[in-house]
Write a protein that holds these residues in place. Structure first.
Motif, short mmCIF file in Angstrom:
data_model
loop_
_atom_site.label_atom_id
_atom_site.label_comp_id
_atom_site.label_asym_id
_atom_site.label_seq_id
_atom_site.Cartn_x
_atom_site.Cartn_y
_atom_site.Cartn_z
N MET A 165 0.84 -1.19 0.00
CA MET A 165 0.00 0.00 0.00
C MET A 165 0.89 1.25 0.00
N PRO A 166 0.66 2.20 -0.90
CA PRO A 166 1.52 3.37 -0.97
C PRO A 166 1.41 4.21 0.29
N ALA A 167 2.51 4.87 0.64
CA ALA A 167 2.52 5.72 1.83
C ALA A 167 1.68 6.96 1.58
N SER A 168 1.03 7.45 2.63
CA SER A 168 0.25 8.69 2.53
C SER A 168 0.61 9.55 3.72
N ASP A 169 0.37 10.85 3.58
CA ASP A 169 0.75 11.71 4.69
C ASP A 169 -0.38 11.74 5.73
N LEU A 197 -6.03 11.80 8.10
CA LEU A 197 -7.03 12.48 8.92
C LEU A 197 -8.34 12.61 8.15
N ASP A 198 -8.25 12.99 6.87
CA ASP A 198 -9.46 13.10 6.05
C ASP A 198 -10.16 11.75 5.93
N GLU A 201 7.93 18.44 14.72
CA GLU A 201 8.99 17.46 14.99
C GLU A 201 9.43 16.73 13.73
N GLY A 202 8.95 17.22 12.59
CA GLY A 202 9.37 16.63 11.32
C GLY A 202 8.64 15.37 10.93
N VAL A 203 7.53 15.06 11.58
CA VAL A 203 6.77 13.83 11.30
C VAL A 203 5.62 14.17 10.37
N GLY A 228 5.96 7.44 11.01
CA GLY A 228 6.92 8.18 11.80
C GLY A 228 6.45 8.52 13.20
N VAL A 229 5.19 8.24 13.51
CA VAL A 229 4.63 8.59 14.81
C VAL A 229 5.05 7.54 15.84
#
Length: 312
Positions: free
Chosen positions: A1-5, A10-11, A45-47, A52-53
């Motif tokens: 599954m491709p990474a998403s931000d 959240l959406d 924090e650059g996440v 990255g969390v």
């Protein structure tokens, strides 16, 4: 599954809450506010992606809410951390992250705040403060009588349509309320509220309705549109001021839930079963309603200590 931000996730989470969980627009807006603040803290924090969390990020965010330059109340911190936990659980369930970084997050202990009910005399004074024949006063009296007669939330009352008043032989002795999650309940309407509603529907609402576009809304504003929650709250506050209740009610005064709290408390004081009150209030759990039994028990204890010669 491709990474998403994280913003995309959240959406997706909010769509999930709206479509699959049936959350209201008001609830969704609160989740968005809370989680946007969380994502902004992560971005500092650059996440930017879910992977990255870490638990350290979540812990630092929780600490910032309690110890930052503008610390939040314990209830607000608890609400925001609940939003974070729901979001991170969603990320795990959707396979975006392998483990939940908020699984060990502990909400702060909140002060035990009991609902503040008016006395019967205070309710009567509040209702009497709307006793006039002008269209606005007839509407205000009907609104306040309905709130006290049914225990409806202000948001439920202003969402009512005329057709939600139901009964037999044309008498509006029941009202159909839609609570959280659009859950429907039918609540009786007492004789005082019925009389106030009849007066409003016959002598006031027709005059207000011609000032705006046709609407099925039960309670109308002065321009003929559906009454807003804010307007209803102003009606309650203005009635409290006219009834000179400010000194009696203390610094916090009257709240939008005051008549709902009073409805529940007075029913229990009158001997109503807690599960009946639960149904009338639309509480999902009787535990939520049982806080009112503590209020009535505290009042009985105070009366006992005052009256019994060997109580002190």
């Amino acid at each position: 599954m491709p990474a998403s931000d994280l913003a995309d996730e959240l959406d997706r989470y909010l769509r999930h809450l709206a479509i699959e969980r049936g959350r209201s627009p008001h609830t969704l807006a609160a989740y968005r506010r809370d989680l946007t603040r969380f994502l902004e803290a992560l971005q500092l924090e650059g996440v930017k992606v879910p992977a990255g969390v870490t638990s350290e990020h979540v812990t630092r965010f929780a600490r910032s809410l309690r110890e930052g330059p503008d610390p939040l109340a314990a209830s607000s911190v608890a609400r925001m951390l609940s939003s974070v936990r729901g979001f991170t659980r969603f990320l795990v369930d959707e396979g975006r992250i392998p483990t939940d970084p908020a699984v060990d997050l502990v909400a702060p202990k909140q002060a035990d705040r009991l609902p503040k009910a008016l006395t019967i005399a205070q309710v009567e004074a509040l209702l009497a403060a709307t006793d006039a024949d002008e269209p606005g006063s007839l509407r205000d009296r009907a609104l306040l009588e309905l709130l006290y007669a049914t225990g409806a939330r202000v948001s439920e009352a202003v969402a009512l349509n005329v057709d939600d008043l139901v009964g037999v032989d044309g008498t509006a002795d029941l009202v159909r309320l839609f609570g959280k999650g659009s859950k429907q309940r039918i609540v009786p309407v007492g004789s005082y509220a019925r009389s106030a509603l009849d007066a409003y529907l016959v002598r006031s609402r027709p005059l207000l309705s011609v000032r705006g576009r046709a609407t099925p809304a039960l309670f109308l504003g002065m321009r003929g549109a559906r009454m807003s929650r804010q307007s209803a709250w102003l009606v309650i506050r203005a009635a409290a001021e006219r009834a000179h209740l400010a000194d009696e009610l203390g610094e916090h005064g009257i709240s939008p839930h005051s008549l709902r709290h009073s409805f529940a408390t007075h029913l229990l004081q009158g001997g109503a079963d807690v599960r009946v009150v639960q149904e009338l209030l639309g509480h999902a759990s009787v535990a939520t309603t049982q806080i009112y039994t503590r209020v009535t028990a505290d009042a009985l204890r105070d009366m006992y200590v005052t009256a019994h010669p060997r109580a002190r």
